[in-house]
Design an enzyme around this catalytic site. Structure first.
Site, mmCIF file in Angstrom:
data_model
loop_
_atom_site.group_PDB
_atom_site.id
_atom_site.type_symbol
_atom_site.label_atom_id
_atom_site.label_comp_id
_atom_site.label_asym_id
_atom_site.label_seq_id
_atom_site.Cartn_x
_atom_site.Cartn_y
_atom_site.Cartn_z
ATOM 1 N N HIS A 22 0.821 -1.225 0.000
ATOM 2 C CA HIS A 22 0.000 0.000 0.000
ATOM 3 C C HIS A 22 0.852 1.272 0.000
ATOM 4 O O HIS A 22 0.679 2.158 0.846
ATOM 5 C CB HIS A 22 -0.959 0.005 1.194
ATOM 6 C CG HIS A 22 -2.099 -0.953 1.058
ATOM 7 N ND1 HIS A 22 -3.269 -0.634 0.410
ATOM 8 C CD2 HIS A 22 -2.245 -2.245 1.476
ATOM 9 C CE1 HIS A 22 -4.089 -1.672 0.429
ATOM 10 N NE2 HIS A 22 -3.490 -2.669 1.061
ATOM 11 N N ASP A 60 -1.650 -5.193 -4.441
ATOM 12 C CA ASP A 60 -1.783 -3.939 -3.694
ATOM 13 C C ASP A 60 -0.423 -3.357 -3.323
ATOM 14 O O ASP A 60 -0.187 -2.969 -2.175
ATOM 15 C CB ASP A 60 -2.640 -4.140 -2.437
ATOM 16 C CG ASP A 60 -4.129 -4.141 -2.742
ATOM 17 O OD1 ASP A 60 -4.494 -3.889 -3.898
ATOM 18 O OD2 ASP A 60 -4.926 -4.413 -1.827
ATOM 19 N N HIS A 129 -6.600 -2.572 -5.304
ATOM 20 C CA HIS A 129 -6.294 -1.143 -5.231
ATOM 21 C C HIS A 129 -5.564 -0.651 -6.476
ATOM 22 O O HIS A 129 -5.706 0.513 -6.848
ATOM 23 C CB HIS A 129 -5.450 -0.838 -3.986
ATOM 24 C CG HIS A 129 -6.243 -0.753 -2.725
ATOM 25 N ND1 HIS A 129 -6.557 0.437 -2.109
ATOM 26 C CD2 HIS A 129 -6.799 -1.716 -1.959
ATOM 27 C CE1 HIS A 129 -7.271 0.205 -1.016
ATOM 28 N NE2 HIS A 129 -7.427 -1.105 -0.903
ATOM 29 N N HIS A 217 -5.206 -12.818 -4.960
ATOM 30 C CA HIS A 217 -5.552 -11.607 -4.216
ATOM 31 C C HIS A 217 -7.071 -11.465 -4.203
ATOM 32 O O HIS A 217 -7.656 -10.806 -5.061
ATOM 33 C CB HIS A 217 -4.908 -10.371 -4.862
ATOM 34 C CG HIS A 217 -5.015 -9.129 -4.042
ATOM 35 N ND1 HIS A 217 -3.979 -8.675 -3.237
ATOM 36 C CD2 HIS A 217 -6.024 -8.240 -3.868
ATOM 37 C CE1 HIS A 217 -4.353 -7.570 -2.635
ATOM 38 N NE2 HIS A 217 -5.599 -7.283 -2.997
ATOM 39 N N HIS A 245 -4.519 -9.709 -0.012
ATOM 40 C CA HIS A 245 -5.737 -8.930 0.236
ATOM 41 C C HIS A 245 -6.147 -8.925 1.704
ATOM 42 O O HIS A 245 -6.634 -7.908 2.194
ATOM 43 C CB HIS A 245 -6.899 -9.418 -0.625
ATOM 44 C CG HIS A 245 -8.139 -8.582 -0.483
ATOM 45 N ND1 HIS A 245 -8.181 -7.254 -0.852
ATOM 46 C CD2 HIS A 245 -9.371 -8.872 -0.005
ATOM 47 C CE1 HIS A 245 -9.385 -6.767 -0.605
ATOM 48 N NE2 HIS A 245 -10.124 -7.721 -0.091
#
Length: 706
Positions: A22, A60, A129, A217, A245
């Site tokens: 992230h 992500d 994402h 994911h 995830h």
């Protein structure tokens, strides 16, 4: 184990495994802005120190679908710092790379590119994402792939079926089949598994000699009947599943007793929601694979900001708190202050042994005030900890516990939506809110022409992917399709008959899920095409097109009864956009943020009248209004209900899914060797050398299958 461990021979793969990094999360926060970049630096440094063969990421990598320039620059800077060098890569790719990376303009692994000097290859799938969007279906990973830093694999180009072709790697005598599947909407992928539209292709020769590693994911815990992927859906020839995830760190491989493979859930490397699952200490994994044996070593992350969470139920302390006492609020404040001080002391003790850890911890005290108690002012209370915690605005959260109805007590459905603080609802999705609203809405406000699922998908595209035309194009497309249906049926122009036929047509589309999927895809492709055309036309403007005086524009706009006042010294280059007094939008003519999404030119005088009268408009009036009033502005609704998602990983038992055998073969150039493959089962023979194998303690069990 050290990098020079004798077990790390020429036949052993060493892989650093991480998911959900992230990058860019809260990058504008003064305290937490650099947390993701610091931890990513640590992850890459661990890969370099342990001399891994490659890095495997489970999705992500970025927090935003369109990461900022700072985030993208920092990511490229770190990848160049740690992943480029003269150290030779010790394994080779023996599968058809034009199949593995066929969606790329450079369909080969980056370390085999003669123009690049890669010492640590990075293989990654995309997550929810950073998934592909737009007319060209590109994502941030495609930018890294084009730059030569990441090998993006596991991307499915079809929405009707998925064929997962493995990247075949070999190091010495060890053969590794690396399968990957980037994020797909859970309900769609669930339906594909049920309809046997997911196929994992296998090497046609020497099936028993391959170690099968699968990276996925998706939702692992149950969030609804079909809003997750049960482990039982996956093929049983897999040896290890790396599950992205889910943010709770459960990196130790856990055996699935039904499918007989192991599942490792590395979790996130940054706290993105103040929920109990995020409080578990963060790790990445050092995976060793030799032959058909594997071992996962946990590597703790020392730069992660520590997070402490605790729940308090006021009703459980009757000797301390009496709701009828006029001074009970002061007593509750003192009690909460004491609890927070205890958590701060624990954070300070942990930090003393780890100087790399950030100074200010994350603190969350959840207070259940059910039983007649009243909450106090949280913001005023939190001012006491501004200089001591990283999240001073939400140190305390008050909530009321709600009893779950219809529970027998024997089996708990951990995926049901229950009351949860709004700041913790990270797993709540936009389309769930849309669906829930229309399911509970009164009959007179139910959708009669549009479908709930289509609206949910369109709203999700608008919110998550900033596709500003998604909702408008979906409404337009479904309206056009309904109009064509009525014309073909030659329906009498009576309102009652039209309403009835429209409802029947809508119900038939809802029953045919494939047709509804096609509608949504067509509408989204239209929206992306419109955005691409808008961006192209905007970039095509030259300086001459924009350099004329605003006084000319004022004269041309006299019919609109709007006067443009030229600003001092800035009259040129602004004429075609109109005067600044017409709108508060910045230069450029449109806003594409999440809260606006409509171009300035659509904010005409007729839009307010349309939105004010659309609430009680019949279907036949709506048809007429599309010819008279093309503007569509719908007043947004606010949803104040808070939803809670239980993150428990207890799995329901699903019957094993039967799968058809499929075979395939591929050819390669001189750089990419050929390998034909099939989908038949594996015969697991007994390993006679288990006593001598150093991976005996963590090896996969011996299995006999047809």
């Amino acid at each position: 184990m050290s990098p020079t461990d004798p077990l790390d021979d020429e036949d052993t793969f060493k892989i650093l495994v991480a998911t959900d990094i992230h990058l860019g999360f809260m990058e504008k926060d003064a305290v937490r802005g650099n947390d993701t970049f610091v931890t990513f630096d640590e992850i890459l440094r661990l890969a370099l120190e342990n001399e891994v063969d490659f890095i495997l990421l489970g999705g992500d990598l970025f927090h935003e679908n369109k990461p900022s320039r700072k985030t993208l620059h920092s990511c490229l800077e770190l990848l160049r710092k740690y992943c480029m060098g003269d150290r030779p890569v010790q394994f080779e790719v023996i599968s058809d790379q034009s199949v593995n990376f066929g969606f790329s303009k450079f369909p080969w692994v980056n370390y085999q590119d003669g123009n690049l000097n890669i010492s640590i290859p990075v293989f990654s799938i995309h997550g929810n994402h950073d998934d592909p969007t737009g007319a060209d279906a590109l994502c941030a990973l495609d930018v890294l792939s084009c730059a030569g830093f990441v090998n993006h694999f596991g991307r499915s180009m079809s929405v009707e079926k998925v064929d997962i072709s493995p990247v075949l790697l070999q190091k010495g005598s060890t053969k590794l089949a690396l399968y990957g599947l980037g994020s797909i909407p859970d309900e769609r992928l669930y339906r594909m598994f049920v309809n046997k539209k997911v196929t994992m292709l296998r090497p046609k020769e020497d099936e028993n000699s391959w170690f099968n590693l699968f990276v996925i994911h998706q939702n692992r815990s149950k969030h609804g009947n079909t809003n997750f992927i049960p482990e039982q859906f996956l093929d049983d020839f897999i040896d290890l599943v790396i599950w992205g995830h889910e943010h709770e760190c459960k990196i130790g491989p856990i055996k699935n007793e039904q499918q007989l493979f192991y599942v490792s859930q590395p979790g996130s490397s940054v706290v993105t929601s103040l929920s109990p699952g995020e409080a578990v200490k963060k790790h990445v994994g050092l995976l060793r694979i030799k032959g058909r044996k594997m071992n996962m070593q946990k590597l703790p992350l020392r730069t992660v900001r520590r997070f402490f969470i605790e729940d308090v139920v006021l009703a459980n302390h009757p000797n301390l708190f009496n709701p009828d006492n006029p001074k009970v609020t002061q007593a509750i404040q003192s009690f909460c202050l004491e609890k927070i001080e205890e958590m701060l002391d624990s954070a300070e003790r942990e930090r003393l042994g780890n100087p790399q850890q950030p100074g200010k911890p994350l603190i969350r005290l959840r207070v259940d005030y059910s039983g007649g108690f009243e909450p106090f002012n949280v913001l005023r209370f939190s001012q006491k900890f501004v200089d001591r915690v990283a999240n001073p605005k939400d140190v305390i959260h008050f909530f009321r516990h709600r009893e779950q109805k219809g529970k027998t007590g024997e089996e708990i459905n951990f995926g049901m939506l229950i009351t949860k603080p709004a700041s913790e609802g990270a797993t709540l999705r936009v389309e769930d809110l849309v669906k829930q609203y229309f399911q509970t809405a009164e009959k007179n406000v139910q959708l009669s022409l549009l479908t709930e699922r289509g609206m949910g998908e369109a709203v999700q595209e608008f919110v998550d992917k900033e596709e500003k035309d998604a909702i408008e194009e979906l409404v337009k497309y479904q309206l056009e399709k309904t109009q064509r249906f009525l014309k073909e049926r030659h329906i009498d122009a009576l309102e009652d008959k039209i309403d009835e036929e429209v409802r029947r047509f809508r119900e038939s589309r809802q029953r045919n899920t494939n047709e509804e999927d096609d509608e949504v895809r067509e509408a989204m492709s239209r929206a992306r095409a419109l955005r691409s055309q808008s961006e192209t036309s905007t970039s095509a403007f030259s300086a001459e097109d924009l350099s004329f005086d605003t006084s000319e524009q004022t004269a041309n706009d006299s019919d609109d009864s709007l006067s443009a006042v030229p600003s001092r010294g800035r009259g040129r280059g602004r004429g075609r956009r109109g005067a600044r007094g017409q709108s508060s939008a910045p230069r450029g003519g449109s806003q594409r943020g999440r809260d606006t999404g409509l171009e300035i030119t659509t904010r005409g005088r007729s839009s307010k009248a349309t939105s004010s009268t659309s609430r009680n408009m019949s279907i036949i009036d709506a048809f007429r209004s599309t010819r008279q009033q093309p503007s569509r502005n719908v007043a947004p609704k606010n949803y104040s209900e808070t939803i809670e998602v239980d993150d428990s990983d207890e799995d329901d038992i699903f019957p094993t899914n039967s799968r058809a055998d499929q075979r395939w073969s591929g050819t390669t150039s001189s750089k990419r060797m050929s390998q034909s493959q099939t989908a038949k089962g594996v015969d697991f023979e007994s390993d006679e050398d288990d006593d001598d194998d150093p991976f005996m303690s963590s090896s996969c069990p011996r299995r006999n299958r047809r």
